[in-house]
Design an enzyme around this catalytic site. Structure first.
Site, PDB file in Angstrom:
ATOM      1  N   CYS A  95       0.809  -1.223   0.000  1.00  0.00           N
ATOM      2  CA  CYS A  95       0.000   0.000   0.000  1.00  0.00           C
ATOM      3  C   CYS A  95       0.845   1.278   0.000  1.00  0.00           C
ATOM      4  O   CYS A  95       1.418   1.621  -1.024  1.00  0.00           O
ATOM      5  CB  CYS A  95      -0.969  -0.070   1.180  1.00  0.00           C
ATOM      6  SG  CYS A  95      -2.441   0.930   0.977  1.00  0.00           S
ATOM      7  N   HIS A 194      -3.697  -5.645   2.709  1.00  0.00           N
ATOM      8  CA  HIS A 194      -3.251  -5.621   4.106  1.00  0.00           C
ATOM      9  C   HIS A 194      -3.664  -6.921   4.742  1.00  0.00           C
ATOM     10  O   HIS A 194      -4.334  -7.738   4.165  1.00  0.00           O
ATOM     11  CB  HIS A 194      -3.941  -4.473   4.854  1.00  0.00           C
ATOM     12  CG  HIS A 194      -3.380  -3.138   4.514  1.00  0.00           C
ATOM     13  ND1 HIS A 194      -2.155  -2.722   4.950  1.00  0.00           N
ATOM     14  CD2 HIS A 194      -3.888  -2.125   3.795  1.00  0.00           C
ATOM     15  CE1 HIS A 194      -1.931  -1.493   4.513  1.00  0.00           C
ATOM     16  NE2 HIS A 194      -2.963  -1.109   3.795  1.00  0.00           N
TER      17      HIS A 194
HETATM   18  N1  GLN Z   1      -2.325   6.604   2.569  1.00  0.00           N
HETATM   19  C1  GLN Z   1      -2.387   5.785   1.416  1.00  0.00           C
HETATM   20  C2  GLN Z   1      -3.746   5.769   0.747  1.00  0.00           C
HETATM   21  O1  GLN Z   1      -4.744   6.101   1.336  1.00  0.00           O
HETATM   22  C3  GLN Z   1      -1.951   4.380   1.761  1.00  0.00           C
HETATM   23  C4  GLN Z   1      -2.896   3.713   2.705  1.00  0.00           C
HETATM   24  C5  GLN Z   1      -2.385   2.444   3.290  1.00  0.00           C
HETATM   25  O2  GLN Z   1      -1.175   2.169   3.302  1.00  0.00           O
HETATM   26  N2  GLN Z   1      -3.319   1.697   3.837  1.00  0.00           N
HETATM   27  O3  GLN Z   1      -3.845   5.431  -0.415  1.00  0.00           O
END
Ligand code: GLN
Length: 234
Positions: A95, A194
């Site tokens: 992510c 995740h």
């Molecule tokens: N902040 C980033 C987004 O919203 C990554 C989010 C994350 O790593 N869950 O796309």
């Protein structure tokens, strides 16, 4: 143990949303079964990344605030990380970590956070929207099906030399448009999953360990290493 692999947990103190740390625990567990001793250390702000010290880099996800700090610091690690990747080092990037390996990420507030451009993707912003929910994808090269959970506002578009980790069967993936999820480049695996991804999809953990092992120990007995069964539980 016959073999040792060293993991760099990149910004493990800042980029660790949704228990991404579990990916390292899974690597450790499976490595032990493969007679591989796995060490790990966090490399974070103001610390040097020395590519010659590591066999695997794990780079987790994070909120926009943490990403804005990491985006600045990681520029000093750009050369080392790029060398590591080009030299076939293994990387698992999740992510926010995935986004910062590419050219840039546009945060929810419109701020442009620079990545290191080690991979050729870029990440735009959605308008007041996030992709949240379960994802199922198919790795079209191996036929493997992967399951995960996504929560991101960024929408990522792949570039030259990158291929998707899989084709979206359920959920949104990289951008909700082209049915791609994640990216593979050399021995780098990127994803929005995740959860952590390697616990639910230990086929990927196995690919990462085998890639790292054969890079470091070209004569390693892979048939013995592959004795770990896909789907094996903890
Ligand atoms: N902040 C980033 C987004 O919203 C990554 C989010 C994350 O790593 N869950 O796309």
């Amino acid at each position: 143990m016959a073999y040792t692999l060293n993991v760099c947990h990149l910004y493990g103190d800042l980029m660790n949303t949704y228990g991404d740390l579990g990916n390292i625990l899974v690597l450790k567990y499976l490595a032990a079964k493969m007679t591989i001793n796995l060490t790990s250390e966090v490399i974070s702000l103001d610390q040097q990344f020395d590519p010659s010290k590591y066999d695997i880099v794990v780079f987790g996800g994070g909120q926009d605030f943490e990403q804005s700090i990491v985006s600045k610091d990681i520029q000093a690690k750009k050369a080392g990380l790029t060398d590591f990747i080009e030299d076939n080092g293994s990387v698992v990037a999740i992510c926010g970590g995935y986004q910062l390996l590419g050219h840039y990420y546009i945060g929810a507030n419109g701020e442009k956070l620079m990545g290191i451009g080690a991979l050729d993707h870029y990440t735009d912003k959605q308008k007041d929207h996030r992709f949240i929910g379960n994802v199922e994808i198919k790795n079209e090269e191996t036929g493997e099906i992967y399951h995960g959970f996504e929560n991101h506002q960024g929408i990522t578009f792949l570039g030259d030399g990158e291929r998707p980790l899989g084709k979206v069967l359920e959920g949104h993936g990289n951008n909700g448009q082209d049915k791609t999820e994640g990216a593979i480049y050399k021995n780098v695996y990127c994803t929005y999953f995740h959860g952590p991804i390697l616990a639910r999809n230990n086929q990927i953990a196995k690919h990462v360990l085998i890639n790292a092992l054969t890079r470091k120990y070209p004569d390693a007995d892979i048939s013995a290493q592959e004795a770990v069964k896909v789907g094996e539980t903890f």
